[in-house]
Design a protein around this motif. Sequence first.
Motif: not given
Length: 258
Positions: A77, A79, A121-123, A142, A174, A232
Amino acid sequence: MSLRLPPAVSVPRFEGGYQPVSEYTDLALSQTNQARNVIYAINGALEKRLGSERLYRWRLENSTSAFTWSQGRPITGHYYFEKLGSTQTYHVVGAGGALWNYNSNTANTIATGLNNNTNTYWSFVQLQNPSSVADDIVIAANGVQRPLAWAGTACAVFLDTFTSASNASLTYSVLLHNKERVYGIGVVDTTDADASVRVFRTIFGSDGLADPHRFGENFYVGGASKDGPIRNAAFLDDNLVIYKRNAIWKFLPASGGA
Protein backbone atom coordinates in the motif's frame (compact mmCIF):
# COMPACT_ATOMS: atom_id res chain seq x y z
CA MET A 1 15.28 8.57 -7.03
CA SER A 2 11.57 9.22 -7.44
CA LEU A 3 9.76 10.52 -10.51
CA ARG A 4 7.18 13.24 -9.95
CA LEU A 5 4.64 13.87 -12.69
CA PRO A 6 2.60 17.07 -13.06
CA PRO A 7 -0.92 17.16 -11.61
CA ALA A 8 -3.83 15.80 -13.61
CA VAL A 9 -5.89 18.16 -15.73
CA SER A 10 -9.41 17.94 -17.11
CA VAL A 11 -10.99 19.16 -20.36
CA PRO A 12 -14.45 20.61 -19.59
CA ARG A 13 -17.37 20.25 -21.99
CA PHE A 14 -15.48 17.94 -24.31
CA GLU A 15 -18.80 16.71 -25.63
CA GLY A 16 -17.58 15.00 -28.78
CA GLY A 17 -15.31 12.65 -26.87
CA TYR A 18 -13.13 9.98 -28.45
CA GLN A 19 -13.76 8.80 -32.01
CA PRO A 20 -11.91 5.72 -33.37
CA VAL A 21 -11.02 7.16 -36.79
CA SER A 22 -7.61 7.17 -38.43
CA GLU A 23 -7.76 10.60 -40.09
CA TYR A 24 -8.08 13.73 -38.00
CA THR A 25 -9.91 15.39 -40.90
CA ASP A 26 -12.83 13.07 -40.19
CA LEU A 27 -13.30 14.55 -36.73
CA ALA A 28 -15.97 17.08 -35.87
CA LEU A 29 -15.48 19.91 -33.39
CA SER A 30 -14.82 18.75 -29.83
CA GLN A 31 -13.68 15.27 -30.92
CA THR A 32 -10.33 13.53 -30.79
CA ASN A 33 -8.83 10.33 -32.12
CA GLN A 34 -5.75 10.44 -29.88
CA ALA A 35 -6.50 10.15 -26.17
CA ARG A 36 -4.11 8.03 -24.16
CA ASN A 37 -3.93 7.73 -20.40
CA VAL A 38 -7.34 9.33 -19.86
CA ILE A 39 -10.59 8.61 -18.05
CA TYR A 40 -13.82 8.82 -20.05
CA ALA A 41 -16.64 10.52 -18.16
CA ILE A 42 -20.29 9.65 -18.75
CA ASN A 43 -20.96 12.92 -20.62
CA GLY A 44 -18.16 12.32 -23.12
CA ALA A 45 -15.63 14.52 -21.35
CA LEU A 46 -12.03 13.40 -21.10
CA GLU A 47 -9.99 13.64 -17.92
CA LYS A 48 -6.31 12.84 -17.65
CA ARG A 49 -5.56 9.91 -15.39
CA LEU A 50 -3.73 10.84 -12.19
CA GLY A 51 0.04 10.77 -12.42
CA SER A 52 2.21 8.35 -10.51
CA GLU A 53 5.36 8.33 -8.49
CA ARG A 54 7.74 5.40 -8.70
CA LEU A 55 9.17 4.23 -5.41
CA TYR A 56 12.88 3.61 -5.65
CA ARG A 57 12.55 0.47 -3.54
CA TRP A 58 9.80 -2.14 -3.75
CA ARG A 59 10.33 -3.71 -0.32
CA LEU A 60 11.07 -2.43 3.17
CA GLU A 61 12.49 -3.87 6.36
CA ASN A 62 13.71 -2.37 9.60
CA SER A 63 16.54 -4.25 11.35
CA THR A 64 18.02 -3.70 14.81
CA SER A 65 21.51 -2.96 13.50
CA ALA A 66 20.84 -0.91 10.38
CA PHE A 67 18.20 -0.10 7.84
CA THR A 68 18.35 -2.84 5.22
CA TRP A 69 16.57 -3.50 1.93
CA SER A 70 17.74 -6.95 0.87
CA GLN A 71 15.49 -8.95 3.20
CA GLY A 72 12.54 -6.57 3.14
CA ARG A 73 8.83 -7.28 2.76
CA PRO A 74 6.84 -6.30 -0.36
CA ILE A 75 4.99 -2.99 -0.35
CA THR A 76 1.23 -3.59 -0.11
CA GLY A 77 0.00 0.00 0.00
CA HIS A 78 1.16 3.53 -0.75
CA TYR A 79 -0.33 7.01 -0.25
CA TYR A 80 1.18 10.37 -1.18
CA PHE A 81 0.28 12.52 1.82
CA GLU A 82 0.42 16.20 0.88
CA LYS A 83 -0.73 18.12 3.94
CA LEU A 84 -3.01 21.06 3.28
CA GLY A 85 -1.53 24.43 4.15
CA SER A 86 1.97 22.99 4.32
CA THR A 87 4.88 22.38 1.98
CA GLN A 88 5.71 19.12 3.79
CA THR A 89 4.85 15.89 1.95
CA TYR A 90 5.11 12.25 2.95
CA HIS A 91 4.94 8.80 1.41
CA VAL A 92 2.90 6.56 3.70
CA VAL A 93 3.80 2.97 2.82
CA GLY A 94 2.42 -0.33 4.10
CA ALA A 95 4.91 -3.21 4.15
CA GLY A 96 5.86 -6.11 6.38
CA GLY A 97 3.50 -5.63 9.31
CA ALA A 98 4.15 -1.90 9.56
CA LEU A 99 3.28 1.52 8.20
CA TRP A 100 6.24 3.64 7.17
CA ASN A 101 7.06 7.28 6.51
CA TYR A 102 9.20 6.80 3.42
CA ASN A 103 11.45 8.78 1.08
CA SER A 104 13.98 7.66 -1.50
CA ASN A 105 16.74 7.25 1.10
CA THR A 106 15.18 6.35 4.43
CA ALA A 107 12.01 4.91 5.93
CA ASN A 108 10.80 5.24 9.51
CA THR A 109 8.03 3.16 11.03
CA ILE A 110 4.93 5.04 12.19
CA ALA A 111 2.99 1.90 13.21
CA THR A 112 4.25 -1.61 13.96
CA GLY A 113 2.84 -4.98 14.99
CA LEU A 114 0.35 -4.99 12.11
CA ASN A 115 -0.65 -7.81 9.77
CA ASN A 116 2.35 -9.15 7.85
CA ASN A 117 0.44 -11.00 5.11
CA THR A 118 1.60 -9.93 1.64
CA ASN A 119 -1.98 -10.40 0.39
CA THR A 120 -3.29 -7.79 2.82
CA TYR A 121 -3.55 -4.49 0.97
CA TRP A 122 -3.93 -1.00 2.39
CA SER A 123 -6.56 1.62 1.59
CA PHE A 124 -6.05 5.33 2.43
CA VAL A 125 -8.11 8.52 2.63
CA GLN A 126 -7.15 12.05 3.67
CA LEU A 127 -9.34 14.68 5.33
CA GLN A 128 -9.59 17.12 8.22
CA ASN A 129 -8.22 16.17 11.61
CA PRO A 130 -11.14 16.08 14.10
CA SER A 131 -8.72 17.19 16.84
CA SER A 132 -7.60 20.31 14.95
CA VAL A 133 -9.54 22.18 12.24
CA ALA A 134 -6.26 23.63 10.94
CA ASP A 135 -4.74 20.20 10.29
CA ASP A 136 -5.51 17.09 8.28
CA ILE A 137 -4.82 13.37 8.67
CA VAL A 138 -4.50 10.26 6.56
CA ILE A 139 -6.59 7.25 7.60
CA ALA A 140 -5.42 3.75 6.71
CA ALA A 141 -7.24 0.39 6.72
CA ASN A 142 -6.15 -3.10 5.67
CA GLY A 143 -9.17 -5.31 6.36
CA VAL A 144 -7.49 -6.93 9.36
CA GLN A 145 -6.70 -4.18 11.89
CA ARG A 146 -8.83 -1.31 13.11
CA PRO A 147 -8.29 1.85 11.01
CA LEU A 148 -5.26 3.95 11.89
CA ALA A 149 -4.78 7.72 11.64
CA TRP A 150 -1.57 9.71 11.14
CA ALA A 151 -1.11 13.48 11.15
CA GLY A 152 2.45 13.57 9.78
CA THR A 153 4.30 13.56 13.11
CA ALA A 154 5.11 10.96 15.77
CA CYS A 155 3.35 7.59 15.36
CA ALA A 156 0.01 6.62 13.88
CA VAL A 157 -2.79 5.87 16.34
CA PHE A 158 -5.90 3.78 16.07
CA LEU A 159 -8.87 5.83 14.95
CA ASP A 160 -11.05 4.53 17.77
CA THR A 161 -8.78 6.25 20.32
CA PHE A 162 -10.17 9.64 19.22
CA THR A 163 -12.67 11.12 21.66
CA SER A 164 -16.32 10.18 20.91
CA ALA A 165 -15.32 7.67 18.21
CA SER A 166 -18.05 5.26 17.08
CA ASN A 167 -17.73 2.05 15.04
CA ALA A 168 -14.07 2.96 14.42
CA SER A 169 -13.03 -0.28 16.08
CA LEU A 170 -14.57 -2.32 13.26
CA THR A 171 -12.38 -3.64 10.47
CA TYR A 172 -12.75 -2.17 6.97
CA SER A 173 -11.09 -3.40 3.80
CA VAL A 174 -11.71 -0.31 1.66
CA LEU A 175 -12.03 3.34 2.66
CA LEU A 176 -13.55 5.94 0.34
CA HIS A 177 -13.89 9.68 0.77
CA ASN A 178 -16.64 11.84 -0.74
CA LYS A 179 -17.82 15.28 0.36
CA GLU A 180 -16.10 15.10 3.76
CA ARG A 181 -17.50 11.67 4.60
CA VAL A 182 -15.50 8.48 4.95
CA TYR A 183 -17.16 5.29 3.70
CA GLY A 184 -16.05 1.97 5.21
CA ILE A 185 -16.48 -1.02 2.88
CA GLY A 186 -15.74 -4.69 3.54
CA VAL A 187 -16.87 -4.73 7.14
CA VAL A 188 -15.70 -7.52 9.44
CA ASP A 189 -18.06 -7.89 12.41
CA THR A 190 -18.55 -11.30 14.02
CA THR A 191 -21.78 -10.11 15.68
CA ASP A 192 -23.47 -9.35 12.35
CA ALA A 193 -24.20 -12.18 9.91
CA ASP A 194 -24.71 -9.65 7.08
CA ALA A 195 -21.58 -7.59 7.77
CA SER A 196 -20.12 -8.49 4.36
CA VAL A 197 -22.85 -6.42 2.63
CA ARG A 198 -22.86 -3.55 5.10
CA VAL A 199 -21.48 -0.06 4.44
CA PHE A 200 -20.66 2.46 7.16
CA ARG A 201 -20.15 6.17 6.66
CA THR A 202 -19.06 8.96 8.98
CA ILE A 203 -21.21 11.80 10.22
CA PHE A 204 -20.87 15.47 11.08
CA GLY A 205 -20.53 16.94 14.55
CA SER A 206 -22.80 19.52 16.19
CA ASP A 207 -20.37 22.18 14.96
CA GLY A 208 -21.08 21.19 11.37
CA LEU A 209 -17.56 19.85 10.84
CA ALA A 210 -16.81 16.37 9.53
CA ASP A 211 -16.00 13.70 12.12
CA PRO A 212 -13.95 11.02 10.31
CA HIS A 213 -13.77 8.92 13.50
CA ARG A 214 -17.54 8.59 13.98
CA PHE A 215 -19.06 5.99 11.66
CA GLY A 216 -22.60 6.90 12.70
CA GLU A 217 -24.60 5.83 9.63
CA ASN A 218 -24.79 2.52 7.79
CA PHE A 219 -26.85 0.58 5.30
CA TYR A 220 -27.01 -2.90 3.80
CA VAL A 221 -26.61 -3.57 0.09
CA GLY A 222 -29.06 -6.34 -0.77
CA GLY A 223 -28.87 -8.13 2.55
CA ALA A 224 -28.02 -11.83 2.63
CA SER A 225 -28.86 -12.36 -1.02
CA LYS A 226 -27.38 -14.49 -3.77
CA ASP A 227 -25.52 -11.39 -5.00
CA GLY A 228 -22.79 -12.28 -2.54
CA PRO A 229 -20.53 -10.05 -0.41
CA ILE A 230 -19.23 -6.63 -1.38
CA ARG A 231 -15.92 -6.95 -3.25
CA ASN A 232 -15.09 -3.30 -3.92
CA ALA A 233 -16.58 0.15 -4.43
CA ALA A 234 -15.78 3.46 -6.11
CA PHE A 235 -17.31 6.89 -6.59
CA LEU A 236 -18.53 7.98 -10.03
CA ASP A 237 -19.38 11.67 -9.73
CA ASP A 238 -21.76 11.67 -6.73
CA ASN A 239 -22.76 8.02 -7.06
CA LEU A 240 -21.24 5.28 -4.94
CA VAL A 241 -20.88 2.25 -7.23
CA ILE A 242 -20.72 -0.97 -5.19
CA TYR A 243 -19.36 -4.18 -6.69
CA LYS A 244 -20.72 -7.38 -5.22
CA ARG A 245 -19.78 -10.88 -6.26
CA ASN A 246 -22.69 -11.22 -8.71
CA ALA A 247 -24.12 -7.72 -9.01
CA ILE A 248 -23.30 -4.01 -9.27
CA TRP A 249 -25.27 -1.52 -7.19
CA LYS A 250 -25.45 2.28 -7.31
CA PHE A 251 -26.00 4.36 -4.18
CA LEU A 252 -26.80 8.06 -4.36
CA PRO A 253 -25.89 9.54 -0.95
CA ALA A 254 -28.14 12.57 -1.39
CA SER A 255 -31.28 10.45 -1.77
CA GLY A 256 -30.29 7.71 0.67
CA GLY A 257 -31.35 4.98 -1.74
CA ALA A 258 -29.53 2.13 -3.47
